[in-house]
Every structure is written in structure tokens, then in C-alpha cells.
Design an enzyme around this catalytic site. Structure first.
Site, mmCIF file in Angstrom:
data_model
loop_
_atom_site.group_PDB
_atom_site.id
_atom_site.type_symbol
_atom_site.label_atom_id
_atom_site.label_comp_id
_atom_site.label_asym_id
_atom_site.label_seq_id
_atom_site.Cartn_x
_atom_site.Cartn_y
_atom_site.Cartn_z
ATOM 1 N N LYS A 14 0.838 -1.214 0.000
ATOM 2 C CA LYS A 14 0.000 0.000 0.000
ATOM 3 C C LYS A 14 0.868 1.258 0.000
ATOM 4 C CE LYS A 14 -2.015 -0.966 4.007
ATOM 5 N NZ LYS A 14 -1.450 -2.272 4.400
ATOM 6 N N ARG A 89 -9.004 0.709 9.425
ATOM 7 C CA ARG A 89 -8.598 -0.665 9.724
ATOM 8 C C ARG A 89 -9.630 -1.390 10.579
ATOM 9 N NH1 ARG A 89 -2.625 0.545 9.226
ATOM 10 N NH2 ARG A 89 -1.531 -1.435 9.135
ATOM 11 N N ARG A 128 11.612 -6.099 4.784
ATOM 12 C CA ARG A 128 11.439 -4.697 5.207
ATOM 13 C C ARG A 128 12.053 -4.464 6.591
ATOM 14 N NH1 ARG A 128 5.472 -2.136 5.017
ATOM 15 N NH2 ARG A 128 5.223 -3.136 7.032
ATOM 16 N N ARG A 134 12.186 -1.878 11.356
ATOM 17 C CA ARG A 134 10.889 -1.775 12.036
ATOM 18 C C ARG A 134 10.704 -2.947 12.972
ATOM 19 N NH1 ARG A 134 5.837 -0.106 8.306
ATOM 20 N NH2 ARG A 134 4.783 -1.232 9.958
ATOM 21 N N ARG A 146 0.012 -9.473 13.662
ATOM 22 C CA ARG A 146 -0.513 -8.423 12.774
ATOM 23 C C ARG A 146 -1.412 -9.032 11.700
ATOM 24 N NH1 ARG A 146 4.452 -5.436 10.658
ATOM 25 N NH2 ARG A 146 2.994 -3.969 9.766
#
Ligand code: AMP
Length: 190
Positions: A14, A89, A128, A134, A146
Site C-alpha cells: 500500500k 482498519r 522490510r 521496524r 498483525r
């Protein structure tokens, strides 16, 4: 003003695609994850509160998120449109968004659902984690949480937009530029 929503699981792409589209068509890219990470960096009260949820891979409470997006929309002027990336969300967020937009005489043009399978998501988040450092991408149990939060709380939002005939689906696996092409062919922005 056009309001576009980029929807999909964590790691669906996204953010990458919203950034490209916003640059090409002069839209404002609003990533709620980025807004939260900025608050954390600045060590604000909101940031410190949000971090407790984000580090576990849980959702930040609706009232915090709705307030944040409300302020952003109220302050956005003189752009062709906004891409919301990572919001809504939950169903409650989706309903509240409709109310805020109606008050501002806006409505959602399209919701783009970027579809990516679970294994690809896990692989991408692991990559990532190395690049962006992160915490919520780096630990497999946080990543699994998640994905499960996404399935339980976020995925039902698809039905909400399907009922409104706003949902457009695209396949999110492949080269970044090919996916970008698919998005442009799906959303008519010219
Ligand atoms: P993202 O960068 O979009 O993957 O978001 C990172 C984290 O920020 C998420 O895992 C949530 O903890 C939090 N977050 C971002 N957007 C929202 C939202 N709309 N509602 C609740 N939590 C959010």
C-alpha cells in the site's frame, strides 16, 4: 476532492504504491502508520501511547486514529485528492470516516484492495525489517499477530465497501511497476 483508500494486509505494498501514485497525480499521501511513527520519533504523549500497541502488532485504539485522520482531513486543502494508506482498519473507523467526509462535502471515490498471499506477506515483512529497522516487522510472532489482527478486525471492512460498490481489487504480487500499471488502469485518475 478525490478520496482514495489503499487497502490490504500489512506488506501488501500500500505504502509503496500510494507514494508513487501521489507523486504522479499530485495527491496527498496520508499513511496513518507514518503519522504514528512521527509521533513516536517526537516522543509525544500520543506517540508513546501508540507505541505500546504498535510494538505488539496490535491496532492503536479507534478514538486516537479517528481523531488523527479527522484533523488531517480538516487541514487538507488545495490538493486534487487524498490517498488514505492504512486507514480505516476497523468497521468503526470506516463508519466514522464516512461521517467526517460527509461533513466536509467529500466522499470516497474508490477503495483499492491489493491482494497478496500470506507467505508473500511474511517474506516481504522480513525483508522490510532489515531495510527499515521496524520492530513490528522483525519478530515472526509479532508479524503473525498483525496478520491475525488484520484477518479479524480489518478484513471485514472489505464487505462494508463492497456493499457501497466502491471496492476494486488488484493482484499485488509481481514487479512494482507492473502493479503500478494495474492500479492506474483500475483507477481512472486523469
Ligand atoms: P502500517 O505502517 O500501516 O503497517 O502501521 C503500523 C502500525 O500502526 C499498525 O500495526 C498499527 O499498530 C498502527 N496503525 C496504523 N494505522 C492504524 C489504524 N488505522 N488503526 C489502528 N492502528 C493503526
Amino acid at each position: 476532492m478525490k478520496i482514495l483508500i489503499f487497502f490490504g494486509a500489512p506488506g501488501a505494498g500500500k505504502g509503496t504504491q500510494a507514494k508513487k501514485l501521489s507523486e504522479k497525480f499530485n495527491l496527498r499521501h496520508v499513511s496513518t502508520g507514518d503519522l504514528l511513527r512521527l509521533q513516536i520519533e517526537r516522543k509525544t504523549e500520543l506517540g508513546l501511547k501508540a507505541k505500546l500497541f504498535m510494538d505488539k502488532g496490535d491496532l492503536v485504539p479507534d478514538d486516537v486514529m479517528i481523531g488523527m485522520v479527522k484533523n488531517t482531513i480538516n487541514q487538507t486543502k488545495d490538493v486534487k485528492g487524498i490517498i488514505l494508506d492504512g486507514f480505516p482498519r476497523t468497521l468503526h473507523q470506516a463508519e466514522e470516516l464516512d461521517i467526517v467526509l460527509a461533513k466536509n462535502n467529500h466522499c470516497i471515490s474508490n477503495v483499492l484492495f491489493i491482494n497478496v498471499n500470506k507467505q508473500e506477506i511474511i517474506d516481504r515483512l522480513q525483508k522490510r525489517a532489515e531495510i527499515e529497522n521496524r520492530k513490528d516487522d522483525s519478530d515472526i510472532s509479532i508479524v503473525e499477530n498483525r496478520i491475525s489482527v488484520y484477518n479479524q478486525k480489518t478484513a471485514p471492512v472489505v464487505g462494508y465497501y463492497e456493499q457501497q460498490n466502491k471496492l476494486k481489487r488488484i493482484e499485488g504480487v509481481g514487479e512494482i511497476d507492473d502493479i503500478f500499471e494495474r492500479i492506474q488502469n483500475t483507477l481512472c485518475l486523469i
